[in-house]
Design an enzyme around this catalytic site. Structure first.
Site: not given
Ligand SMILES: [Zn+2]
Length: 260
Positions: A50-51, A54, A57
């Site tokens: 998940h991290e 980020h 991105h």
């Molecule tokens: Zn998040």
């Protein structure tokens, strides 16, 4: 990702006095940093993915956009992170070695749709309804808000859900309500990610390419148009419907694994 793993950009383990949770952050001129409290569990593995979403991105955006567009709006913020979770989940399910493991993974995928899409939509509706009460000039008491919450839970989870009266005050535990109308974006982001993640997994180079375009776009256009270019049209019910269809498929798999 290899670069981030090898160049000490991740604060990995818990240490005394370190804040809890997990975050990715950085500024335009510097690569992203990730804070983790990694403890080797299944959840911690998903948090890493998940991290890393980020971080990727930010990394691609900052390398392809001028500083003024070098960030991304909240409507897009959880898309890359949840797309990574969907890809990881697919990998784990394809490589599961037993029915027990498959059962865990299917249950987890169902729980993540329940928590990220269904609950957050219900919370957004809760916010809408309490705002409506206030607009009517009605006082917002614990009793009023709890009644609204109870009605919603009963409606969303259906008649076979065993309601515990302690659920009445659950809304008190959600800090996101301090930021007005924040929660719905989890539901829209997750739904967009289902479409994008499946596009990447299909092996179609064009769809991977348009996803990379999304990672590089930052805030250079309206978020809904950035997603359209990546292949998801959030102005139609389609992405939400596809996510609900996926929920149905997963539920069928769960019932089959449990021999129900
Ligand atoms: Zn998040």
């Amino acid at each position: 990702m290899t670069k981030a793993f090898q160049s000490r950009r991740i604060d990995v383990y818990e240490t005394q006095g370190k804040r809890s949770g997990a975050y990715s952050s950085g500024t335009y001129a510097v690569h992203p940093y990730i804070l983790m409290n990694y403890n080797g569990t299944y959840d911690a593995m998903f948090t890493t993915a998940h991290e890393m979403g980020h971080a990727m991105h930010s990394w691609f955006t900052q390398r392809n956009q001028p500083q003024i567009y070098g960030d991304y709006p909240i409507f897009l913020a959880e898309v890359a992170s949840t797309s990574n979770e969907i890809i990881l989940d697919d990998y784990l399910r394809k490589n599961a070695k037993s029915d027990a493991e498959r059962l865990l993974l299917v249950n987890n995928a169902l729980e993540s749709i329940r928590g990220t899409v269904i609950n957050q939509t219900m919370w957004a509706e809760f916010e809408k309804l309490i705002h409506h009460e206030a607009e009517q000039g009605n006082p917002l008491t614990y009793e009023t808000m709890s009644r609204i919450y109870r009605d919603l839970v009963t409606q969303y989870f259906g008649p076979s859900f065993a309601y515990d009266e302690q659920v009445d005050g659950y809304w008190l535990r959600i800090p996101h309500f301090y930021t007005g109308f924040y929660v719905y974006k989890y539901a829209t982001s997750y739904s967009a990610s289902v479409a994008l993640g499946r596009g990447i997994l299909s092996g179609d180079a064009g769809r991977l390419n348009s996803y990379m375009g999304f990672l590089k776009a930052g805030s250079s256009d309206y978020p809904i148009d950035i997603l359209k270019k990546a292949g998801v049209d959030m102005s139609t019910p389609r992405p939400i419907q596809d996510t609900m269809d996926l929920f149905g498929e997963l539920l069928d798999q769960l019932e089959k694994l449990l021999n129900l």
